[in-house]
Enzyme design. Sequence first.
Site, PDB file in Angstrom:
ATOM      1  N   THR A   1       0.809  -1.213   0.000  1.00 17.36           N
ATOM      2  CA  THR A   1       0.000   0.000   0.000  1.00 17.36           C
ATOM      3  C   THR A   1       0.840   1.261   0.000  1.00 17.36           C
ATOM      4  O   THR A   1       0.448   2.281  -0.567  1.00 17.36           O
ATOM      5  CB  THR A   1      -0.941   0.000   1.224  1.00 17.36           C
ATOM      6  OG1 THR A   1      -1.769  -1.160   1.165  1.00 17.36           O
ATOM      7  CG2 THR A   1      -1.837   1.224   1.238  1.00 17.36           C
TER       8      THR A   1
ATOM      9  N   THR B   1       1.892  -4.284   4.481  1.00 16.85           N
ATOM     10  CA  THR B   1       1.829  -4.475   5.936  1.00 16.85           C
ATOM     11  C   THR B   1       1.394  -5.876   6.368  1.00 16.85           C
ATOM     12  O   THR B   1       1.700  -6.295   7.476  1.00 16.85           O
ATOM     13  CB  THR B   1       0.870  -3.451   6.582  1.00 16.85           C
ATOM     14  OG1 THR B   1      -0.448  -3.602   6.026  1.00 16.85           O
ATOM     15  CG2 THR B   1       1.365  -2.033   6.353  1.00 16.85           C
ATOM     16  N   ASP B   2       0.677  -6.607   5.519  1.00 11.17           N
ATOM     17  CA  ASP B   2       0.111  -7.883   5.966  1.00 11.17           C
ATOM     18  C   ASP B   2       1.169  -8.862   6.448  1.00 11.17           C
ATOM     19  O   ASP B   2       0.953  -9.583   7.428  1.00 11.17           O
ATOM     20  CB  ASP B   2      -0.704  -8.527   4.845  1.00 11.17           C
ATOM     21  CG  ASP B   2      -2.083  -7.912   4.705  1.00 11.17           C
ATOM     22  OD1 ASP B   2      -2.391  -6.957   5.454  1.00 11.17           O
ATOM     23  OD2 ASP B   2      -2.859  -8.380   3.850  1.00 11.17           O
TER      24      ASP B   2
ATOM     25  N   LYS C   1       1.622  -7.139  13.352  1.00 10.64           N
ATOM     26  CA  LYS C   1       0.427  -6.408  12.932  1.00 10.64           C
ATOM     27  C   LYS C   1      -0.748  -6.886  13.779  1.00 10.64           C
ATOM     28  O   LYS C   1      -1.083  -8.069  13.778  1.00 10.64           O
ATOM     29  CB  LYS C   1       0.153  -6.649  11.446  1.00 10.64           C
ATOM     30  CG  LYS C   1      -1.014  -5.821  10.914  1.00 10.64           C
ATOM     31  CD  LYS C   1      -1.160  -5.963   9.396  1.00 10.64           C
ATOM     32  CE  LYS C   1      -2.291  -5.066   8.894  1.00 10.64           C
ATOM     33  NZ  LYS C   1      -2.427  -5.098   7.412  1.00 10.64           N
TER      34      LYS C   1
END
Length: 437
Positions: A101, A177-178, A254
């Site tokens: 992203t 980020t995942d 996360k």
Amino acid sequence: MSYKKLAKSFLDSANVSIGDTVKVEKNKVFYEGMLLDRSEDSDDGYIVLKLDSGYNLGVNISDAKIELIKKGKEPKIQFDSLKIEEDTNKMDISIISTGGTVSSVIDYKTGAVHPAFTADDLLRANPELLDIANYKVKALYNILSENMKPEYWVEAANSIANEISDGVDGVVVAHGTDTMHYTSAALSFILETPVPVVVTGAQRSSDRPSTDAYLNLFNSIGAAKSEIADITVCMHEGLDDGYCCLHKGTKVRKMHTSRRDTFRSINSEPIARLKDSKIININPNVDYNKRDSRDLILRDKLESKIAIIKSFPGIKNELIDYHIDKGFKGLVIEGTGLGHVPDYMLDSIKRANDENIPIIMTSQCLYGKVNMNVYSTGRKLINANVISGGDMTPEVAYVKLCWALGQNDKFDEVKNIMETNIAGELSEKSSLKYFLN
């Protein structure tokens, strides 16, 4: 009629163009926003609206109605040629983009985002970065992080090592980020670095009013210029745009699907806080390696045939047998509580041990430390040679086992590696709240 012709006919009927404010009715639900795309170049019949909330919405035009609310001006996006002149008074920072992203744009077919920018585009979109450093930019991958693989970790580590060998003062890795915490852990085991290596990303893309992309990248540059020469993750500290936290690459996770402060240190504390691309305070409770305190070392052999198995009420021991039969080289179990699985799974666990397959026990609780000495179930697991993951998260234990088996395939040696603190992944303390304000 093709979707292209259908889309053109649909939009022309209301005399609407990109930039206009429109109202769309679909299945008796009304959507109002700015038209971002006419979808005449797509083959699935979608249009994309930017809502007042800042979100992008893809609407299938089949059986939909559209009404012009207000004419607007078609937005034009243009990147001028970027002239970068090296300033000998500034530090040299390498930015390596893997996608995600932080380097994404709108998918005009669905309203979602997809990786489309190169690392150079990050600088063109954020020219203020040029005020604080010189840059080398490289697009290593252009993928969403759910598509990351262990072999990509190896390629990323080698790319980082090459940049360091070429003399850069720090490296920033732009990442989705995942699975960012998997990659930061992998880099922590593969690399010993004399300069900072900072992994960063964004929860919300740069077309969103609430984007965190710029602040995360800006502060990551500051971290890459600092004296903290570890593999770290730099992301938003809170919901506002005040500070970023710098987390150790093996102690971060996360913890929320969409919040900007999703990344938290687990069983540890952040190393530092940053604001305006500067470190404003360093946590005295967290150890870190200082710049130029060690040489560059690359240990990049990995074993990728590792699996994570989550224990749950009613779990079948066939899950372990399946992975043994399929030739998996190691297993990480997310046990309950202090590190438990049902008693009836012991036979399969012993079978894995007999076949020289190490099993690492972690906890679903995330916070706290595995202790298999407390209850009889745990003691049986110890007798079956299950290895404690200490206070590592399941994800870090998985990555470390991939790396450990890449270094040595003998059970006792793997056990010794897993129980040795290599990159700050094992600690005695449970997570504390250091930054309260």
